[in-house]
Design a protein around this motif. Sequence first.
Motif, PDB file in Angstrom:
ATOM      1  N   ASN A  53       2.602  -1.562 -13.279  1.00 42.09           N
ATOM      2  CA  ASN A  53       2.987  -2.796 -12.586  1.00 42.09           C
ATOM      3  C   ASN A  53       3.282  -3.923 -13.581  1.00 42.09           C
ATOM      4  N   THR A 147     -11.803   0.332  -7.668  1.00 44.13           N
ATOM      5  CA  THR A 147     -11.770  -0.157  -6.294  1.00 44.13           C
ATOM      6  C   THR A 147     -12.660   0.727  -5.421  1.00 44.13           C
ATOM      7  N   GLY A 151      -8.693   4.119  -5.244  1.00 40.95           N
ATOM      8  CA  GLY A 151      -7.280   4.043  -4.910  1.00 40.95           C
ATOM      9  C   GLY A 151      -6.497   5.177  -5.547  1.00 40.95           C
ATOM     10  N   TYR A 153      -2.802   6.955  -5.863  1.00 36.62           N
ATOM     11  CA  TYR A 153      -1.388   6.650  -5.658  1.00 36.62           C
ATOM     12  C   TYR A 153      -0.544   7.824  -6.175  1.00 36.62           C
ATOM     13  N   THR A 183       6.630   6.181  -9.412  1.00 34.68           N
ATOM     14  CA  THR A 183       6.028   5.258  -8.459  1.00 34.68           C
ATOM     15  C   THR A 183       5.049   6.048  -7.610  1.00 34.68           C
ATOM     16  N   GLN A 185       2.339   6.047  -4.351  1.00 32.04           N
ATOM     17  CA  GLN A 185       2.233   5.334  -3.069  1.00 32.04           C
ATOM     18  C   GLN A 185       0.926   5.656  -2.360  1.00 32.04           C
ATOM     19  N   ARG A 186       0.285   4.604  -1.873  1.00 32.92           N
ATOM     20  CA  ARG A 186      -0.899   4.741  -1.025  1.00 32.92           C
ATOM     21  C   ARG A 186      -0.676   3.869   0.192  1.00 32.92           C
ATOM     22  N   ASP A 187      -0.478   4.474   1.336  1.00 30.99           N
ATOM     23  CA  ASP A 187      -0.099   3.754   2.555  1.00 30.99           C
ATOM     24  C   ASP A 187       1.164   2.941   2.252  1.00 30.99           C
ATOM     25  N   ALA A 188       1.095   1.623   2.388  1.00 32.13           N
ATOM     26  CA  ALA A 188       2.283   0.811   2.109  1.00 32.13           C
ATOM     27  C   ALA A 188       2.260   0.209   0.711  1.00 32.13           C
ATOM     28  N   THR A 189       1.234   0.504  -0.074  1.00 35.79           N
ATOM     29  CA  THR A 189       1.093  -0.085  -1.405  1.00 35.79           C
ATOM     30  C   THR A 189       1.658   0.846  -2.470  1.00 35.79           C
ATOM     31  N   LEU A 190       2.426   0.266  -3.400  1.00 31.16           N
ATOM     32  CA  LEU A 190       3.045   1.032  -4.468  1.00 31.16           C
ATOM     33  C   LEU A 190       2.487   0.628  -5.823  1.00 31.16           C
ATOM     34  N   ILE A 191       2.351   1.597  -6.717  1.00 31.65           N
ATOM     35  CA  ILE A 191       2.037   1.357  -8.126  1.00 31.65           C
ATOM     36  C   ILE A 191       3.217   1.888  -8.932  1.00 31.65           C
TER      37      ILE A 191
END
Length: 202
Positions: A53, A147, A151, A153, A183, A185-191
């Motif tokens: 990020n 976290t 988390g 991803y 990239t 992805q976890r649900d709607a969150t991107l790393i």
Amino acid sequence: MQTPPLARLYRASLPLALLGLALSSCGKPSSPPREVLPPVTETGLNKAGAMVNGTVWRALSANLFGPQAMRAHVFRTTGSGRGFEVSLSLTRQAPEGSEKYYPYPDSNISFFLPSVLAPGTFALDQAVTRPFPSEQGRYGLFSDYSTSPIGYYPTGTAQGQGQLVISRFDTVARVVAGTFEFTGQRDATLITITQGRFDISY
């Protein structure tokens, strides 16, 4: 005039106390460390890093009994012509007590490739499910252990895609090296992982 015994004891112990104070502060930066990515190499230097990020992320294991900063496992597969199964694990564990100075202080970047015959570009696009590590498909994964809950991803989702480029795959010298970007992805969150590089002797 003779120095009193207590004063002599105090003077003798002062240098030791100062030394102890200096040693106790070792490894605990008083300001954020200036980290830079290691160069792209392929000689088995055991260096790895990426931009996570937009922030520098280097493989690091600063605690004595912590995990290895990087590991590569290369196993010949049983299927004819399938080559080698390759898994890579890049770990970041900041020095104890200094976590606030390191972005993503307890995290991991990992990859699994079920079949590698030679250097090349491998798409990270096959869906996998937990538990990780998984041998379900070809994927990349960013894990943030700082976290709660952890988390994860992974690639292989609608927006989670990427590639791993192996530039050296030497099973004689036991060196695997290359670059990556993906990239997770976890649900709607991107790393977003960019400018990744690894050079590992296994």
